[in-house]
Design a protein around this motif. Structure first.
Motif, mmCIF file in Angstrom:
data_model
loop_
_atom_site.group_PDB
_atom_site.id
_atom_site.type_symbol
_atom_site.label_atom_id
_atom_site.label_comp_id
_atom_site.label_asym_id
_atom_site.label_seq_id
_atom_site.Cartn_x
_atom_site.Cartn_y
_atom_site.Cartn_z
ATOM 1 N N THR A 105 45.634 -75.645 19.509
ATOM 2 C CA THR A 105 44.644 -76.715 19.400
ATOM 3 C C THR A 105 45.316 -78.078 19.353
ATOM 4 O O THR A 105 44.912 -79.021 20.040
ATOM 5 C CB THR A 105 43.782 -76.512 18.135
ATOM 6 O OG1 THR A 105 43.076 -75.275 18.246
ATOM 7 C CG2 THR A 105 42.790 -77.650 17.965
ATOM 8 N N ILE A 106 46.362 -78.192 18.535
ATOM 9 C CA ILE A 106 47.084 -79.467 18.402
ATOM 10 C C ILE A 106 47.695 -79.885 19.737
ATOM 11 O O ILE A 106 47.552 -81.036 20.175
ATOM 12 C CB ILE A 106 48.181 -79.356 17.329
ATOM 13 C CG1 ILE A 106 47.557 -79.201 15.941
ATOM 14 C CG2 ILE A 106 49.113 -80.567 17.370
ATOM 15 C CD1 ILE A 106 48.565 -78.900 14.840
ATOM 16 N N SER B 157 49.224 -82.038 30.375
ATOM 17 C CA SER B 157 48.811 -80.754 30.953
ATOM 18 C C SER B 157 49.749 -80.261 32.041
ATOM 19 O O SER B 157 49.681 -79.091 32.434
ATOM 20 C CB SER B 157 47.389 -80.878 31.522
ATOM 21 O OG SER B 157 46.471 -81.137 30.484
ATOM 22 N N GLU C 97 45.279 -78.986 9.688
ATOM 23 C CA GLU C 97 44.541 -78.877 10.937
ATOM 24 C C GLU C 97 43.612 -77.666 10.907
ATOM 25 O O GLU C 97 42.470 -77.732 11.361
ATOM 26 C CB GLU C 97 45.520 -78.762 12.108
ATOM 27 C CG GLU C 97 44.863 -78.683 13.463
ATOM 28 C CD GLU C 97 44.092 -79.938 13.824
ATOM 29 O OE1 GLU C 97 43.074 -79.808 14.545
ATOM 30 O OE2 GLU C 97 44.478 -81.034 13.392
ATOM 31 N N GLN D 44 46.955 -78.806 22.826
ATOM 32 C CA GLN D 44 45.940 -79.041 23.847
ATOM 33 C C GLN D 44 45.355 -80.444 23.702
ATOM 34 O O GLN D 44 45.181 -81.173 24.674
ATOM 35 C CB GLN D 44 44.822 -78.007 23.731
ATOM 36 C CG GLN D 44 43.701 -78.179 24.756
ATOM 37 C CD GLN D 44 44.134 -77.798 26.159
ATOM 38 O OE1 GLN D 44 44.691 -76.731 26.360
ATOM 39 N NE2 GLN D 44 43.892 -78.668 27.118
ATOM 40 N N ARG D 45 45.058 -80.825 22.464
ATOM 41 C CA ARG D 45 44.496 -82.150 22.203
ATOM 42 C C ARG D 45 45.487 -83.244 22.589
ATOM 43 O O ARG D 45 45.119 -84.250 23.203
ATOM 44 C CB ARG D 45 44.108 -82.261 20.728
ATOM 45 C CG ARG D 45 43.374 -83.548 20.388
ATOM 46 C CD ARG D 45 42.768 -83.495 18.999
ATOM 47 N NE ARG D 45 43.775 -83.248 17.975
ATOM 48 C CZ ARG D 45 43.683 -82.289 17.059
ATOM 49 N NH1 ARG D 45 42.669 -81.467 17.044
ATOM 50 N NH2 ARG D 45 44.634 -82.149 16.157
ATOM 51 N N GLN D 46 46.762 -83.041 22.245
ATOM 52 C CA GLN D 46 47.788 -84.024 22.586
ATOM 53 C C GLN D 46 47.947 -84.150 24.097
ATOM 54 O O GLN D 46 48.063 -85.256 24.638
ATOM 55 C CB GLN D 46 49.121 -83.628 21.958
ATOM 56 C CG GLN D 46 50.240 -84.640 22.145
ATOM 57 C CD GLN D 46 49.962 -85.935 21.419
ATOM 58 O OE1 GLN D 46 49.464 -85.925 20.300
ATOM 59 N NE2 GLN D 46 50.252 -87.059 22.050
ATOM 60 N N GLU E 119 45.705 -83.488 26.456
ATOM 61 C CA GLU E 119 44.528 -84.135 27.028
ATOM 62 C C GLU E 119 44.536 -85.635 26.762
ATOM 63 O O GLU E 119 44.141 -86.430 27.613
ATOM 64 C CB GLU E 119 43.259 -83.498 26.462
ATOM 65 C CG GLU E 119 43.019 -82.088 26.982
ATOM 66 C CD GLU E 119 41.863 -81.390 26.291
ATOM 67 O OE1 GLU E 119 41.297 -81.958 25.327
ATOM 68 O OE2 GLU E 119 41.530 -80.261 26.709
ATOM 69 N N ARG E 120 45.008 -86.025 25.572
ATOM 70 C CA ARG E 120 45.103 -87.444 25.244
ATOM 71 C C ARG E 120 46.089 -88.137 26.178
ATOM 72 O O ARG E 120 45.826 -89.224 26.690
ATOM 73 C CB ARG E 120 45.539 -87.614 23.787
ATOM 74 C CG ARG E 120 45.553 -89.066 23.306
ATOM 75 C CD ARG E 120 46.021 -89.167 21.866
ATOM 76 N NE ARG E 120 45.149 -88.415 20.971
ATOM 77 C CZ ARG E 120 45.557 -87.480 20.121
ATOM 78 N NH1 ARG E 120 46.847 -87.168 20.044
ATOM 79 N NH2 ARG E 120 44.707 -86.854 19.334
ATOM 80 N N SER F 134 44.797 -71.881 30.127
ATOM 81 C CA SER F 134 44.719 -72.873 29.056
ATOM 82 C C SER F 134 45.915 -72.744 28.115
ATOM 83 O O SER F 134 46.602 -71.715 28.100
ATOM 84 C CB SER F 134 43.420 -72.688 28.263
ATOM 85 O OG SER F 134 43.462 -71.483 27.524
ATOM 86 N N GLU G 224 39.422 -77.611 11.099
ATOM 87 C CA GLU G 224 38.653 -76.828 12.075
ATOM 88 C C GLU G 224 37.704 -75.851 11.406
ATOM 89 O O GLU G 224 36.641 -75.556 11.932
ATOM 90 C CB GLU G 224 39.602 -76.053 12.987
ATOM 91 C CG GLU G 224 40.289 -76.914 14.001
ATOM 92 C CD GLU G 224 41.063 -76.084 14.995
ATOM 93 O OE1 GLU G 224 40.886 -74.857 15.027
ATOM 94 O OE2 GLU G 224 41.839 -76.664 15.744
#
Length: 202
Positions: A24-25, A95, A166, A27-29, A31-32, A55, A170
């Motif tokens: 999760t961490i 990504s 984190e 993936q978020r980074q 995408e940012r 993913s 969630e």
């Protein structure tokens, strides 16, 4: 002869919390950073020409199912990724490179942490890359973190606390329940026998 991939268990096996939270961490980074200006991104051996179809979560779960490494390796892999980022601020995790960074950091961590582990050819197969690329990425990563592989208990516990916060974020429903969960504690990432060094009240 190359080793065949052998999953640690079937699909029904519960994925450790550290795998879910770390994915999760990252993936978020990623995408940012995807949204940041691509013109400023520094070239890197980890950069792919296209985004992988799998993913980050599914990729990390794949590593978990086939690599058979201890849960603490994922925490150490996260520490190594942070060290690499600190030494190379121009190389943004996105990504196009997050999957290569993941397989390389886990490979590096398992060699440092575990007594028994698979060879680079096996990890290359798990990661979906060639052995030559796996070897090259490992060397590049080691130089990238200055061969700083040692992780002190204090550092390990600090990163566990990050992962735990984190996970708590969630798991909390929105809106928050009226009852304060002060007496509850949550194990962030480790196997049960390792959990005593990584427990925080939430």
């Amino acid at each position: 002869m190359a080793e065949e991939l052998q999953p640690v268990a079937d699909e029904a096996l519960a994925v450790p919390a550290v795998v879910s939270v770390l994915s999760t961490i990252l993936q978020r980074q990623a995408e940012r950073n995807d949204g940041a200006s691509s013109g400023r991104k520094a070239p890197s051996a980890f950069q792919g020409v296209r985004k992988p179809s799998i993913s980050v979560r599914r990729y990390l779960e794949r590593i978990f199912r086939y690599a058979c490494c201890s849960p603490s390796c994922y925490v150490v892999a996260y520490i190594y990724l942070d060290r690499f980022a600190g030494s190379h601020p121009a190389v943004a995790l996105d990504s196009f490179n997050v999957h290569r960074f993941l397989i390389t950091s886990v490979l590096t961590a398992v060699k440092f942490m575990d007594d028994i582990y698979y060879n680079n050819a096996y990890y290359a197969k798990v990661g979906g890359i060639s052995l030559m690329e796996m070897n090259y990425l490992e060397v590049d990563f080691l130089f990238g973190i200055g061969f700083e592989l040692n992780v002190t208990p204090v550092t390990f516990s600090y990163y566990c606390s990050i992962l735990q916060r984190e996970m708590c974020r969630e798991s909390l429903p929105s809106p928050a329940p009226a009852l304060a969960p002060a007496s509850r504690s949550l194990i962030c990432c480790l196997a049960e026998e390792e959990s005593s060094s990584c427990q925080l009240a939430v």
